[in-house]
Write an enzyme that holds these catalytic residues in place. Structure first.
Site, PDB file in Angstrom:
ATOM      1  N   SER A 166       0.848  -1.191   0.000  1.00  0.00           N
ATOM      2  CA  SER A 166       0.000   0.000   0.000  1.00  0.00           C
ATOM      3  C   SER A 166       0.883   1.240   0.000  1.00  0.00           C
ATOM      4  O   SER A 166       1.495   1.593   1.009  1.00  0.00           O
ATOM      5  CB  SER A 166      -0.906  -0.013   1.231  1.00  0.00           C
ATOM      6  OG  SER A 166      -1.555   1.231   1.334  1.00  0.00           O
ATOM      7  N   HIS A 196      -1.040  -1.424  -4.300  1.00  0.00           N
ATOM      8  CA  HIS A 196      -2.328  -1.117  -3.680  1.00  0.00           C
ATOM      9  C   HIS A 196      -2.480   0.400  -3.591  1.00  0.00           C
ATOM     10  O   HIS A 196      -1.671   1.086  -2.968  1.00  0.00           O
ATOM     11  CB  HIS A 196      -2.395  -1.749  -2.292  1.00  0.00           C
ATOM     12  CG  HIS A 196      -3.727  -1.638  -1.629  1.00  0.00           C
ATOM     13  ND1 HIS A 196      -4.784  -2.464  -1.933  1.00  0.00           N
ATOM     14  CD2 HIS A 196      -4.176  -0.793  -0.672  1.00  0.00           C
ATOM     15  CE1 HIS A 196      -5.832  -2.142  -1.182  1.00  0.00           C
ATOM     16  NE2 HIS A 196      -5.486  -1.116  -0.414  1.00  0.00           N
ATOM     17  N   ASP A 212      -4.839   3.335  -2.364  1.00  0.00           N
ATOM     18  CA  ASP A 212      -5.955   3.720  -1.499  1.00  0.00           C
ATOM     19  C   ASP A 212      -6.473   5.069  -1.955  1.00  0.00           C
ATOM     20  O   ASP A 212      -5.933   6.114  -1.585  1.00  0.00           O
ATOM     21  CB  ASP A 212      -5.486   3.789  -0.043  1.00  0.00           C
ATOM     22  CG  ASP A 212      -5.200   2.410   0.513  1.00  0.00           C
ATOM     23  OD1 ASP A 212      -6.125   1.590   0.533  1.00  0.00           O
ATOM     24  OD2 ASP A 212      -4.048   2.164   0.911  1.00  0.00           O
ATOM     25  N   MET A 245      -8.895   7.879  -1.673  1.00  0.00           N
ATOM     26  CA  MET A 245      -9.836   8.424  -0.669  1.00  0.00           C
ATOM     27  C   MET A 245     -10.260   9.823  -1.101  1.00  0.00           C
ATOM     28  O   MET A 245      -9.454  10.579  -1.645  1.00  0.00           O
ATOM     29  CB  MET A 245      -9.157   8.514   0.692  1.00  0.00           C
ATOM     30  CG  MET A 245      -8.557   7.214   1.182  1.00  0.00           C
ATOM     31  SD  MET A 245      -7.838   7.423   2.822  1.00  0.00           S
ATOM     32  CE  MET A 245      -6.982   5.852   3.015  1.00  0.00           C
ATOM     33  N   HIS A 291      -8.252   0.432  -4.354  1.00  0.00           N
ATOM     34  CA  HIS A 291      -9.217   0.332  -3.251  1.00  0.00           C
ATOM     35  C   HIS A 291      -9.879   1.698  -3.117  1.00  0.00           C
ATOM     36  O   HIS A 291      -9.261   2.663  -2.651  1.00  0.00           O
ATOM     37  CB  HIS A 291      -8.453  -0.055  -1.969  1.00  0.00           C
ATOM     38  CG  HIS A 291      -9.292  -0.071  -0.733  1.00  0.00           C
ATOM     39  ND1 HIS A 291      -8.735  -0.164   0.537  1.00  0.00           N
ATOM     40  CD2 HIS A 291     -10.636  -0.028  -0.545  1.00  0.00           C
ATOM     41  CE1 HIS A 291      -9.703  -0.163   1.435  1.00  0.00           C
ATOM     42  NE2 HIS A 291     -10.864  -0.071   0.803  1.00  0.00           N
ATOM     43  N   MET A 295     -12.148   4.349  -1.549  1.00  0.00           N
ATOM     44  CA  MET A 295     -12.822   4.767  -0.314  1.00  0.00           C
ATOM     45  C   MET A 295     -13.435   6.135  -0.598  1.00  0.00           C
ATOM     46  O   MET A 295     -12.944   7.176  -0.160  1.00  0.00           O
ATOM     47  CB  MET A 295     -11.822   4.813   0.844  1.00  0.00           C
ATOM     48  CG  MET A 295     -11.521   3.436   1.407  1.00  0.00           C
ATOM     49  SD  MET A 295      -9.981   3.386   2.326  1.00  0.00           S
ATOM     50  CE  MET A 295      -8.833   3.140   0.976  1.00  0.00           C
ATOM     51  N   MET A 319     -11.542  -5.767   5.430  1.00  0.00           N
ATOM     52  CA  MET A 319     -10.834  -4.708   6.152  1.00  0.00           C
ATOM     53  C   MET A 319     -10.534  -5.191   7.567  1.00  0.00           C
ATOM     54  O   MET A 319     -11.443  -5.504   8.333  1.00  0.00           O
ATOM     55  CB  MET A 319     -11.694  -3.437   6.236  1.00  0.00           C
ATOM     56  CG  MET A 319     -11.935  -2.701   4.923  1.00  0.00           C
ATOM     57  SD  MET A 319     -10.439  -2.154   4.090  1.00  0.00           S
ATOM     58  CE  MET A 319      -9.675  -1.101   5.328  1.00  0.00           C
ATOM     59  N   GLY A 336      -9.171   4.395   6.196  1.00  0.00           N
ATOM     60  CA  GLY A 336      -8.791   5.804   6.279  1.00  0.00           C
ATOM     61  C   GLY A 336      -7.313   6.046   6.493  1.00  0.00           C
ATOM     62  O   GLY A 336      -6.794   7.050   6.022  1.00  0.00           O
ATOM     63  N   PHE A 337      -6.649   5.142   7.189  1.00  0.00           N
ATOM     64  CA  PHE A 337      -5.264   5.429   7.569  1.00  0.00           C
ATOM     65  C   PHE A 337      -4.401   4.168   7.563  1.00  0.00           C
ATOM     66  O   PHE A 337      -4.884   3.078   7.880  1.00  0.00           O
ATOM     67  CB  PHE A 337      -5.220   6.059   8.974  1.00  0.00           C
ATOM     68  CG  PHE A 337      -6.068   7.285   9.078  1.00  0.00           C
ATOM     69  CD1 PHE A 337      -5.583   8.521   8.661  1.00  0.00           C
ATOM     70  CD2 PHE A 337      -7.378   7.196   9.537  1.00  0.00           C
ATOM     71  CE1 PHE A 337      -6.396   9.654   8.722  1.00  0.00           C
ATOM     72  CE2 PHE A 337      -8.193   8.324   9.602  1.00  0.00           C
ATOM     73  CZ  PHE A 337      -7.700   9.560   9.193  1.00  0.00           C
ATOM     74  N   GLY A 387      -1.050   2.178   9.210  1.00  0.00           N
ATOM     75  CA  GLY A 387      -0.374   2.091  10.507  1.00  0.00           C
ATOM     76  C   GLY A 387      -1.266   1.768  11.684  1.00  0.00           C
ATOM     77  O   GLY A 387      -0.847   1.918  12.831  1.00  0.00           O
ATOM     78  N   ASP A 421      -6.754  -6.377   4.350  1.00  0.00           N
ATOM     79  CA  ASP A 421      -6.160  -5.039   4.290  1.00  0.00           C
ATOM     80  C   ASP A 421      -6.200  -4.373   5.664  1.00  0.00           C
ATOM     81  O   ASP A 421      -7.282  -4.103   6.192  1.00  0.00           O
ATOM     82  CB  ASP A 421      -6.949  -4.202   3.268  1.00  0.00           C
ATOM     83  CG  ASP A 421      -6.351  -2.821   3.024  1.00  0.00           C
ATOM     84  OD1 ASP A 421      -5.256  -2.544   3.545  1.00  0.00           O
ATOM     85  OD2 ASP A 421      -6.996  -2.038   2.306  1.00  0.00           O
ATOM     86  N   GLY A 422      -5.021  -4.101   6.217  1.00  0.00           N
ATOM     87  CA  GLY A 422      -4.927  -3.328   7.450  1.00  0.00           C
ATOM     88  C   GLY A 422      -4.188  -4.072   8.554  1.00  0.00           C
ATOM     89  O   GLY A 422      -4.606  -5.155   8.964  1.00  0.00           O
ATOM     90  N   GLY A 450       1.064  -1.974   4.255  1.00  0.00           N
ATOM     91  CA  GLY A 450       1.620  -0.631   4.142  1.00  0.00           C
ATOM     92  C   GLY A 450       2.797  -0.465   5.073  1.00  0.00           C
ATOM     93  O   GLY A 450       3.961  -0.643   4.688  1.00  0.00           O
TER      94      GLY A 450
HETATM   95  C1  DX5 Z   1      -6.635   1.798   5.132  1.00  0.00           C
HETATM   96  C2  DX5 Z   1      -6.114   1.318   3.843  1.00  0.00           C
HETATM   97  C3  DX5 Z   1      -4.973   0.377   3.893  1.00  0.00           C
HETATM   98  C4  DX5 Z   1      -3.742   0.888   4.583  1.00  0.00           C
HETATM   99  C5  DX5 Z   1      -2.953  -0.313   5.023  1.00  0.00           C
HETATM  100  O1  DX5 Z   1      -7.774   2.545   4.864  1.00  0.00           O
HETATM  101  O2  DX5 Z   1      -7.142   0.641   3.132  1.00  0.00           O
HETATM  102  O3  DX5 Z   1      -4.653  -0.104   2.591  1.00  0.00           O
HETATM  103  O4  DX5 Z   1      -2.941   1.694   3.746  1.00  0.00           O
HETATM  104  O5  DX5 Z   1      -1.867   0.127   5.748  1.00  0.00           O
HETATM  105  P1  DX5 Z   1      -1.236  -0.734   6.930  1.00  0.00           P
HETATM  106  O6  DX5 Z   1      -0.744  -2.030   6.333  1.00  0.00           O
HETATM  107  O7  DX5 Z   1      -0.131   0.157   7.417  1.00  0.00           O
HETATM  108  O8  DX5 Z   1      -2.325  -0.982   7.951  1.00  0.00           O
HETATM  109 ZN    ZN Z   2      -6.576  -0.300   1.231  1.00  0.00          ZN
END
Ligand code: DX5
Ligand code: ZN
Length: 220
Positions: free
Chosen positions: A6, A31, A33, A35, A64, A66, A136, A141-142, A144, A174-175, A196
């Site tokens: 990601s 990947h 994201d 948003m 992905h 969002m 998910m 949204g984020f 980490g 994912d996440g 990510g």
């Molecule tokens: C969150 C994203 C993820 C995120 C994953 O909304 O969909 O793709 O970037 O990041 P990590 O692996 O750091 O949780």
């Molecule tokens: Zn994602």
């Protein structure tokens, strides 16, 4: 196991370098994201940035969405070329069956992103149509955030739904993915892992990707 780094977690001020490091590390997918600052409280990449990324790098995209209007983006995403996967959150779209088929007509795999508080049974009416589900394991949204373990039960339930399908549904998680939970996720039947922070905070992207691709019990 397909690994989809990601890029949101990378150094966005030096995207070209990050992308070349991922290519050298033989990342299967990129990947993205996407948003819009409405569906989630964060804003990331729009189509102009994705066009520029496509010009300097040929890792297939795993998009992905969002966003509150996923259907607005499909034609332009398909026009980028080399887009292998597009997922969106079903609660953001009025006409999901139509959108699934539209994505598939571009020869792009169509997936639904399922939030931690959403029942996996939401896929039942389109179980024959979806190519994959993106489960998910954080709230969207984020990058980490910490892994939410109700993903495992959803994976188990989704694998049961394969009984009515011609071929198994793809399952992407994912996440909060790391080299500890990757082992259990692989055992549970996941086919794609997004990562990510785990990859981009490592010193060696290639080794980090390999640890996710071939997770061992020793990593637990
Ligand atoms: C969150 C994203 C993820 C995120 C994953 O909304 O969909 O793709 O970037 O990041 P990590 O692996 O750091 O949780
Ligand atoms: Zn994602």
């Amino acid at each position: 196991m397909i690994i989809s780094p990601s890029i949101l977690a990378g150094n966005l001020a030096n995207l070209e370098l990050e992308l070349s490091k991922l290519a050298a590390a033989k990342a299967d997918l990129l990947h993205i994201d996407l948003m819009d600052g409405h569906y989630v409280p964060n804003l990331t990449f729009g189509l102009p940035i994705l066009k520029k990324i496509r010009e300097v790098n040929d890792i297939p995209f795993d998009v992905h969405l969002m966003v509150t209007n996923p259907s607005f983006y499909i034609d332009e995403l398909a026009a980028l070329g080399n887009v292998s996967f597009i997922s969106w959150h079903p609660e953001t779209e009025y006409h999901n069956h139509r959108l699934i088929n539209k994505v598939k007509q571009y020869d792009i795999s169509a997936g639904w992103a399922i939030n931690p508080a959403t029942s996996i049974d939401i896929v039942d009416p389109v179980i024959h149509d979806l190519d994959y589900a993106l489960i998910m394991s954080v709230n969207p949204g984020f990058s980490g955030q910490s892994f939410i373990s109700n993903a495992y039960e959803k994976i188990r339930l989704l694998r049961e739904k394969d009984k009515v399908r011609e071929k198994p549904i793809g399952i992407e998680v994912d996440g909060g993915v790391n080299d500890t939970n990757a082992y259990y996720l692989q055992q549970a039947g996941v086919t794609m892992l997004v990562a990510g922070a785990y990859i981009f905070k490592s010193n060696n992207y290639s080794e980090a990707i390999d640890r996710l691709k071939f997770p061992t019990k020793e990593n637990r």
